[in-house]
Design a protein around this motif. Structure first.
Motif, PDB file in Angstrom:
ATOM      1  N   CYS A 123       0.839  -1.197   0.000  1.00  0.00           N
ATOM      2  CA  CYS A 123       0.000   0.000   0.000  1.00  0.00           C
ATOM      3  C   CYS A 123       0.878   1.253   0.000  1.00  0.00           C
ATOM      4  O   CYS A 123       1.757   1.415   0.839  1.00  0.00           O
ATOM      5  N   GLY A 170      -0.177   4.135   0.565  1.00  0.00           N
ATOM      6  CA  GLY A 170      -0.678   5.074   1.561  1.00  0.00           C
ATOM      7  C   GLY A 170      -0.095   4.818   2.931  1.00  0.00           C
ATOM      8  O   GLY A 170       0.509   5.688   3.552  1.00  0.00           O
ATOM      9  N   CYS A 171      -0.267   3.592   3.442  1.00  0.00           N
ATOM     10  CA  CYS A 171       0.154   3.303   4.814  1.00  0.00           C
ATOM     11  C   CYS A 171       1.374   2.383   4.867  1.00  0.00           C
ATOM     12  O   CYS A 171       1.900   2.125   5.939  1.00  0.00           O
ATOM     13  N   CYS A 173      -4.743   0.263  -0.155  1.00  0.00           N
ATOM     14  CA  CYS A 173      -5.620  -0.662   0.539  1.00  0.00           C
ATOM     15  C   CYS A 173      -6.998  -0.025   0.680  1.00  0.00           C
ATOM     16  O   CYS A 173      -7.179   1.157   0.403  1.00  0.00           O
ATOM     17  N   CYS A 178      -7.094   3.097   2.861  1.00  0.00           N
ATOM     18  CA  CYS A 178      -6.428   4.248   2.249  1.00  0.00           C
ATOM     19  C   CYS A 178      -7.231   4.787   1.069  1.00  0.00           C
ATOM     20  O   CYS A 178      -7.241   5.990   0.830  1.00  0.00           O
TER      21      CYS A 178
HETATM   22 ZN   LIG Z   1      -3.146   1.550   3.148  1.00  0.00          ZN
END
Ligand SMILES: [Zn+2]
Ligand SMILES: [Zn+2]
Ligand SMILES: [Zn+2]
Length: 128
Positions: A66, A68-69, A106, A109
């Motif tokens: 991911c 994002g995270c 994900c 996110c």
């Molecule tokens: Zn994520």
């Protein structure tokens, strides 16, 4: 799963306080050479290791990363059989293993990004 050398070191230190980080690195390298471990690179600047699960039939699993995270998921299904068949037929290349990294967002996110985009659109509207 997916432990960095530093994380392994922290774990080992609890039972064997005399062991140094260099020893941990050397041991991980050795295990990688012996095919007991797989060395992974999730593009976050540090190598990770996990047990090589190739023995229980089939090819290595895929990793979903991911953006994002930074979390990493595993996809146990091979799903590359079509590609492998094509390689075998057209190029006479027999696939033994592969490592696939899939980048994306994900579910959590995706939601967060949608909310942020909506907020930005709202703010832009109010600024008009
Ligand atoms: Zn994520
Ligand atoms: Zn495969
Ligand atoms: Zn994995």
């Amino acid at each position: 799963r997916h432990m960095s050398a530093e994380e392994v070191f922290e774990m080992v230190k609890k039972t064997a306080p005399d062991i140094g980080l260099a020893t941990v690195y050397r041991t991980l390298d050795l295990f990688t050479q012996m095919d007991l471990l797989k060395k992974l690179d999730f593009d976050d600047g540090c190598s990770r290791y996990e047990l090589n699960d190739r023995d229980n039939e089939g090819h290595f699993h895929h990793h979903l990363i991911c953006l994002g995270c930074g979390k990493v998921w595993e996809c146990e299904d091979d799903l590359l059989e079509t590609l492998e068949t094509i390689l075998e037929k057209r190029l006479h290349f027999h696939t033994v293993d592969h490592q696939l990294k899939v980048y994306g967002y994900c579910e959590a996110c995706q939601k967060k990004r949608e909310e942020e985009a909506a907020k930005e659109a709202e703010a832009a509207k109010e600024a008009e």
